[in-house]
Design an enzyme around this catalytic site. Structure first.
Site, PDB file in Angstrom:
ATOM      1  N   ASP A 158       0.604  -1.195   0.220  1.00  0.00           N
ATOM      2  CA  ASP A 158      -0.011  -0.283   0.198  1.00  0.00           C
ATOM      3  C   ASP A 158       0.789   0.807  -0.217  1.00  0.00           C
ATOM      4  O   ASP A 158       1.942   1.604  -0.419  1.00  0.00           O
ATOM      5  CB  ASP A 158      -0.634  -0.085   0.842  1.00  0.00           C
ATOM      6  CG  ASP A 158      -2.104   1.172   1.261  1.00  0.00           C
ATOM      7  OD1 ASP A 158      -2.863   0.621   0.054  1.00  0.00           O
ATOM      8  OD2 ASP A 158      -1.548   1.881   1.980  1.00  0.00           O
TER       9      ASP A 158
ATOM     10  N   TYR B 164      -1.842  11.157   2.545  1.00  0.00           N
ATOM     11  CA  TYR B 164      -2.800  11.863   1.448  1.00  0.00           C
ATOM     12  C   TYR B 164      -3.313  12.964   0.613  1.00  0.00           C
ATOM     13  O   TYR B 164      -3.404  13.184  -0.108  1.00  0.00           O
ATOM     14  CB  TYR B 164      -4.599  10.910   1.486  1.00  0.00           C
ATOM     15  CG  TYR B 164      -4.190   9.441   2.249  1.00  0.00           C
ATOM     16  CD1 TYR B 164      -4.786   8.517   1.039  1.00  0.00           C
ATOM     17  CD2 TYR B 164      -4.284   8.519   2.739  1.00  0.00           C
ATOM     18  CE1 TYR B 164      -4.926   7.317   1.032  1.00  0.00           C
ATOM     19  CE2 TYR B 164      -4.809   7.301   3.267  1.00  0.00           C
ATOM     20  CZ  TYR B 164      -4.664   7.231   1.557  1.00  0.00           C
ATOM     21  OH  TYR B 164      -4.779   5.289   2.090  1.00  0.00           O
TER      22      TYR B 164
ATOM     23  N   HIS C 206      -6.422  -6.785  -0.780  1.00  0.00           N
ATOM     24  CA  HIS C 206      -5.917  -5.533  -0.997  1.00  0.00           C
ATOM     25  C   HIS C 206      -4.759  -5.769   0.351  1.00  0.00           C
ATOM     26  O   HIS C 206      -3.569  -5.639   0.115  1.00  0.00           O
ATOM     27  CB  HIS C 206      -6.719  -4.535  -0.416  1.00  0.00           C
ATOM     28  CG  HIS C 206      -6.022  -3.214  -0.117  1.00  0.00           C
ATOM     29  ND1 HIS C 206      -5.094  -3.153  -0.990  1.00  0.00           N
ATOM     30  CD2 HIS C 206      -4.954  -2.632   0.601  1.00  0.00           C
ATOM     31  CE1 HIS C 206      -4.473  -1.527  -1.007  1.00  0.00           C
ATOM     32  NE2 HIS C 206      -4.256  -1.693   0.170  1.00  0.00           N
TER      33      HIS C 206
END
Length: 303
Positions: free
Chosen positions: A114, A226, A281
């Site tokens: 990730d 982010y 994921h």
């Protein structure tokens, strides 16, 4: 939770521009080659626990709490979570914990999932002299993601949470509601969480992740990763000069597997793609035995 055996926990004082402490867990021999493992959101070092135990047989394995997570320092201000700062952390850890080879170079095996995978990719791309082999799991470089979204709007929907995270304070509030239920659903929900019944997270394992976010303001640093995606001109993807293994869980609800060819076109050394169709994921926890087998095979092959 798997027995952690002969692991040790340390705090590394990395005296870079921010002079922060980074927490890590290590297993194996200090004289062995460094395998550095980088986690993603919303996790910590614990996400790489299966690799920590498996590869201690041959490597000095270090599972790092990225800055702003777990036991590592969390600096205030999103400028501290720009990619340059994250790369500086990785560089410092390799310099301090790695060992020099016969030619005097400090090279590691770099593993990332990730966000950890995106950072590992960026680091190996810019410092190929410090990475012998790169292993990324369900991760993509930000410029590749933007390139892919431009012609695949379905990925835009999958990435909608990234745009929500750009807001101030509201994401922190929403993620903390109901004792962090959204984060628990991310990790353990039926749709996007771990799919393997044998590896479902226990309440204790979930708490290992959630506890670090329970302190006041602790979610903000993780979200600032982010918030920096659109804050400046993105780093451009360049040729990858390091042999690379890409492991991809086929049931990832956040990243489409269609991005893999976009990633492969930058590889200038061997690029091996291995898909695990039944994995989510969170592939390193979902199918750890298969992941570890793939990594061993990749490491043992000569390039």
């Amino acid at each position: 939770m798997p027995p952690m055996g002969s692991t040790a926990t340390y705090s590394l004082r990395w005296c870079g521009s921010s002079r922060l402490h980074l927490h890590y867990v290590t297993a194996g021999q200090k004289e062995a080659q460094l395998m550095l493992c980088l986690h993603g959101f919303p996790q910590n070092w614990f996400a790489l626990r299966y690799q920590l135990q498996e590869f201690k047989k041959q490597f000095q394995v270090v599972a790092l709490d990225m800055r702003g997570y777990g036991g590592s320092d969390a600096l205030r201000g999103k400028q501290h979570y720009q990619m340059e700062a994250l790369l500086e952390d990785v560089h410092g850890v390799i310099q301090v914990l790695g060992i020099k080879d016969q030619k005097g170079f400090t090279k590691c095996i770099l593993v990332g999932h990730d966000w950890g995978g995106a950072i590992a990719w960026e680091f190996a791309m810019n410092h190929p002299d410090m990475v012998e082999k790169l292993i990324i799991m369900n991760a993509i470089h930000s410029s590749i993601l933007k390139e892919y979204i431009a012609c695949h709007p379905c990925q835009l929907l999958r990435s909608s949470y990234v745009f929500m995270f750009q807001l101030q304070r509201l994401p922190e509030l929403l993620l903390s509601l109901g004792d962090f239920q959204l984060l628990k659903d991310t990790l353990a929900g039926r749709k996007g969480g771990i799919q393997n019944p044998e590896r479902f997270l226990t309440a204790q394992e979930l708490e290992t992740y959630i506890f670090g976010f329970s302190k006041s303001g602790a979610l903000t640093p993780a979200l600032d990763y982010y918030r920096n995606i659109f804050s400046r001109s993105p780093m451009q993807c360049k040729d990858m000069l390091v042999p690379m293994l890409v492991i991809w869980g086929g049931k990832d609800v956040y990243l489409e597997a269609g991005m893999i060819p976009f990633l492969e076109k930058y590889a200038r050394k061997r690029c091996l793609v291995e898909r695990i169709p039944e994995a989510s994921h969170f592939v390193s926890e979902d199918q750890p035995d298969k992941v570890n087998q793939l990594i061993w095979s990749f490491l043992q092959d000569s390039d």
